[in-house]
Design an enzyme around this catalytic site. Structure first.
Site, PDB file in Angstrom:
ATOM      1  CB  CYS A   1      -1.090   0.229   1.226  1.00  0.00           C
ATOM      2  SG  CYS A   1      -1.430  -1.642   1.795  1.00  0.00           S
TER       3      CYS A   1
ATOM      4  CG  HIS B   1      -6.391   1.872   0.273  1.00  0.00           C
ATOM      5  ND1 HIS B   1      -5.339   2.391  -0.234  1.00  0.00           N
ATOM      6  CD2 HIS B   1      -5.941   0.985   1.197  1.00  0.00           C
ATOM      7  CE1 HIS B   1      -4.188   1.837   0.268  1.00  0.00           C
ATOM      8  NE2 HIS B   1      -4.582   0.892   0.957  1.00  0.00           N
TER       9      HIS B   1
END
Ligand SMILES: [Zn+2]
Lengths: 129, 387
Positions: free
Chosen positions: B88, B337
């Site tokens: 991420c 996200h």
């Protein structure tokens, strides 16, 4: 997970066999073949952990990946072994019985399956002591 | 080292974008960034692309070349194109690679971008793929999910510090409020505390509304030297610091379960580089993949002591109207996200705020900070930007 990838770690997964650095006395589980503290001066030996420890933190998994969805809800915890190292493991107990600080010991159990008709993986879980 | 500036930004809308392919997303964000900088693609001399897992999400590797090709820069200028990956934190890492390339003199004008297409696979595959951001062998294979690991951070935290369930929910409520003021956000509706605490449990104590969603999206930023920036824009945003740090891949090997040491270290490095104090920073974009992650981030970055961020949130300090607005974009929680794109979207948001282009979510800011986390904290980047 491929059969070879699982089979390779059977002594560790089935019996909690980790390693120890003979130079600094640190224990490693999951096992390491390189001591991060002593580095090149480290001397790594195999070590059989007793399999007792306590729950540092935990959760109850309610939404899992495919391999584990048949097992939900299940208790997942970080356990500190009495020899020092910490590992992630499932605790076979009712979700509302799990708590931080709880004493646990290892048991040999089914861990997961690859798909509904796939290979069954066994390994170490913990139960309340 | 040369001083570096952001001269252009671009972003797709974030969401479940059934009509857009992986390559469509990237091209849309890249084209917007070039347009923003008033720049022709042929002037770009390197591409850095953050992407976590195109291999599993769309069965495509070799992302650098693919994107260079579809941007029309592979067969013409034969541009060097590099994919970088840190789960991420891939976007934050791509930005840092771009900064390094310009600062060192290796490149003059670069694009740092991030892209992720997550909705082309079934949700079980998504859960399994994201679990690969942690330790596959000793966490995921045991039955850990990504929310499960953050849930263990939350339980450890709540056992040790006075954080209430309601305070945790307030992080999500605030970020949805901000998202409702961001036209690119995946969720543009406000929610209340009850929405969060009545949503279904994912991994105790985290509920559905404590978790960031599955998102498609891309974002891009264009960098050049501070010296040349005014050739392209009247509003260059200076990169005051670019820092990165690592920690153990597995959560169980951390010194402290609910402190992200990589955040602590990266923040210290960034503040030292920038020569700034915490009080100089006007707004933050932090990595709130889960509500507990925003609480930890505010503390580990050094904006308050451990155990105090819940109270700050409750008092409104981190809201749009507060003294330290956090996640003005809506954060990962409400803006969405798309893992590889998130770190660049944070930069896009900070730049918009510093230029005064943030519309209904505009705050008064001269200095902004972006904090991007890979896995449960094994990689962290911190960037400080200023005007
Ligand atoms: Zn040693």
């Amino acid at each position: 997970m491929s059969v070879a990838r699982f089979w390779r770690k059977i002594p560790q997964r089935y019996n909690l066999i980790g390693t120890k650095c003979d130079n600094c006395g640190r224990y490693f589980f999951p096992p390491r073949t390189f001591c991060p503290v002593c580095r090149r001066n480290g001397r790594i030996l195999e070590h059989q952990f007793k399999g007792t420890g306590k729950v540092v933190t935990y959760t109850v998994i309610r939404a899992a990946s495919e391999q584990f969805e048949h097992f939900t809800p299940y208790v997942l915890a970080i356990i500190q072994l009495d020899e020092g190292p910490r590992l992630t493991a499932q605790v076979a107990c009712p979700p509302d019985k799990a708590e931080i600080g709880m004493r646990v010991k290892k048991v040999f159990r089914r861990i997961g399956t690859d798909g509904s008709s796939g290979v069954i993986h066994y390994g170490t879980k913990f139960v309340p002591e | 080292m040369r001083e570096v500036a952001v001269i252009g930004i671009g972003c797709t809308t974030f969401g479940e974008k059934w009509n857009s392919s992986f390559r469509d997303l990237f091209i849309e964000a890249g084209a917007r960034a070039l347009e923003d900088a008033g720049l022709a693609g042929e002037k770009i001399d390197a591409l850095f692309i953050g992407n976590m897992s195109a291999g599993r999400f769309v069965e495509q590797e070799h992302i650098g070349a693919l994107i260079a090709d579809y941007a029309g820069l592979a067969t013409t200028t034969h541009i060097p194109a590099t994919r970088v990956e840190a789960a991420c934190a891939s976007g934050g890492l791509a930005f840092r690679q771009g900064v390094t390339a310009v600062a060192s003199g290796m490149s003059e004008i670069v694009v740092a971008a991030g892209v992720e297409k997550m909705t082309d696979v079934a949700s079980g595959t998504t859960v399994a793929t994201l679990a690969g951001a942690a330790d596959r062998e000793w966490e995921a294979f045991i039955g850990a999910t990504f929310p499960g690991l953050y849930a263990m951070i939350a339980n450890d935290y709540m056992h040790r510090y006075p954080l209430t369930r309601e305070q945790l929910a307030m992080v999500a409520v605030k970020n949805h409020y901000n998202g409702a003021r961001n036209p690119i956000a995946q969720f543009q509706q406000e929610i209340n505390i009850e929405t969060v605490i009545n949503s279904s449990l994912v991994a105790d104590p985290l509920r559905l509304y404590d978790c960031s969603p599955i998102t498609d999206g891309a974002a891009a930023a264009i960098l050049t030297t501070m010296e040349r920036a005014r050739e392209f824009t009247d509003t260059p945003v200076k990169v005051l610091a670019s820092a990165q740090a690592s920690d153990s891949i597995a959560l169980h090997d951390r010194r402290d379960i609910s402190t992200l040491d990589a955040t602590v270290v990266a923040a210290k490095r960034a503040f030292r580089q920038a020569g700034l104090e915490h009080s100089d920073v006007d707004m933050l974009e932090v990595h709130d993949c889960f509500t507990i992650a925003e609480i930890c981030a505010i503390e580990d970055l050094g904006f308050c002591r451990k155990g105090e961020a819940g109270k700050l949130t409750e008092e409104g300090v981190t809201s749009l109207q507060g003294d330290l607005p956090v996640n003005t974009s809506g954060g990962l929680k409400a803006c969405g996200h798309p893992v590889g794109a998130t770190g660049i979207k944070q930069i896009v948001e900070v730049v918009q705020q510093l230029r005064g282009e943030a519309g209904r979510r505009q705050v008064d800011a001269k200095v902004g900070l972006a904090h991007n986390v890979g896995g449960t904290g094994a990689t962290v980047t911190v960037h400080i930007l200023g005007v």
